[in-house]
Design an enzyme around this catalytic site. Structure first.
Site, PDB file in Angstrom:
ATOM      1  N   SER A   1      -6.217 -28.734  63.932  1.00  0.00           N
ATOM      2  CA  SER A   1      -5.991 -27.443  63.283  1.00  0.00           C
ATOM      3  C   SER A   1      -6.399 -26.331  64.233  1.00  0.00           C
ATOM      4  O   SER A   1      -7.294 -26.511  65.072  1.00  0.00           O
ATOM      5  CB  SER A   1      -6.824 -27.348  62.000  1.00  0.00           C
ATOM      6  OG  SER A   1      -6.855 -26.023  61.510  1.00  0.00           O
TER       7      SER A   1
ATOM      8  N   TYR B   1     -14.916 -27.054  58.191  1.00  0.00           N
ATOM      9  CA  TYR B   1     -13.610 -27.613  58.559  1.00  0.00           C
ATOM     10  C   TYR B   1     -13.380 -27.492  60.068  1.00  0.00           C
ATOM     11  O   TYR B   1     -12.907 -28.436  60.715  1.00  0.00           O
ATOM     12  CB  TYR B   1     -12.507 -26.884  57.792  1.00  0.00           C
ATOM     13  CG  TYR B   1     -11.121 -27.465  57.992  1.00  0.00           C
ATOM     14  CD1 TYR B   1     -10.788 -28.712  57.469  1.00  0.00           C
ATOM     15  CD2 TYR B   1     -10.145 -26.765  58.689  1.00  0.00           C
ATOM     16  CE1 TYR B   1      -9.520 -29.243  57.641  1.00  0.00           C
ATOM     17  CE2 TYR B   1      -8.866 -27.277  58.863  1.00  0.00           C
ATOM     18  CZ  TYR B   1      -8.564 -28.523  58.340  1.00  0.00           C
ATOM     19  OH  TYR B   1      -7.304 -29.056  58.515  1.00  0.00           O
TER      20      TYR B   1
END
Length: 246
Positions: free
Chosen positions: A144, A157
């Protein structure tokens, strides 16, 4: 036209929805037998129906990736049945929580790390010997942009994705003199349930669909791929160097 993955075996985690679901369909359409792993049985069954309707084949593996012993057994089962693995797509992951670092509960931190990092490492450890038995092993690990942007409240995250990328880069360096090619992928904003969870006010119509994103990732599974230890940016549709400030 010859299919790029005819007779090859591909393992996809998080295959019951989103990018993993669509990429599984594309891999099967290119001739791969897809081993589809996910917790959600209904999503796996829908995937199997679509793959079979298109003339492909799949093996469904309902498995929670926090079941580390189950991941170990999966590698053994693949070896026993097929003797090798040609493609790994490590796609499964969770968002965790968007919150100040000091406000994250220990159990949430540990669960997110367990799913996104520890299980990914466990999958790699389980199938690395099988990918090395392929004449053109390919590993694709979904990352990501959060791993690099490190925005406020995204610390948990972001940390998991940065850790995944570090694993991939080291793995690529360990296997650089073998046929195995190992790369990370930044899919960018995609119309998925996780994206909606993270940014509920965003208009999903402004984002590419999982099918569109999967189509750009698919060539990373092909035997013709030469790059390894790189980050593929779907939005730019090209590989980036980890030294590239972009």
């Amino acid at each position: 036209m010859a299919r790029q993955l005819e007779g090859r075996v591909a393992l996809v985690t998080g295959a019951s929805r989103g990018i993993g679901y669509q990429l599984s369909k594309l891999l099967a359409a290119e001739g791969a037998h897809v081993i589809a792993v996910a917790r959600t049985v209904g999503g796996l069954e829908d995937l199997d129906d679509e793959i079979k309707a298109a003339g492909g084949s799949a093996t469904l593996v309902p498995l929670d990736l926090t079941d580390m012993a189950g991941i170990d057994r999966l590698g053994g089962a693949i070896h026993e049945r097929w003797g090798k693995l040609d493609v790994l797509v490590a796609n499964a992951g969770v968002l965790g929580i968007l919150a100040p670092i000091g406000h994250i509960e220990a159990k949430t931190f540990e669960k997110t790390m367990n799913v996104n990092v520890t299980s990914t490492w466990r999958v790699i450890r389980s199938v690395d010997p099988l990918l090395r038995l392929s004449d053109a092993g390919r590993a694709i690990v979904l990352s990501s942009g959060a791993a690099h942007s490190c925005k406020a409240f995204w610390g948990l995250y972001a940390a998991t994705k940065a850790a995944e990328e570090a694993l991939v880069r080291s793995w690529a360096n360990e296997t650089v003199n073998t046929p195995l090619r190992v790369n990370s992928v930044n899919p960018g904003g995609t119309r998925t349930a996780m994206r909606a969870q993270a940014l509920p006010g965003e208009d999903p119509a402004t984002l590419p669909s999982p099918a569109e994103v999967a189509a750009k990732i698919l060539p990373l599974a092909f035997p013709s791929l030469t790059e390894t230890g790189r980050l593929f940016d779907v939005r730019k549709n090209r590989f980036l160097s980890y030294r590239d400030p972009e």
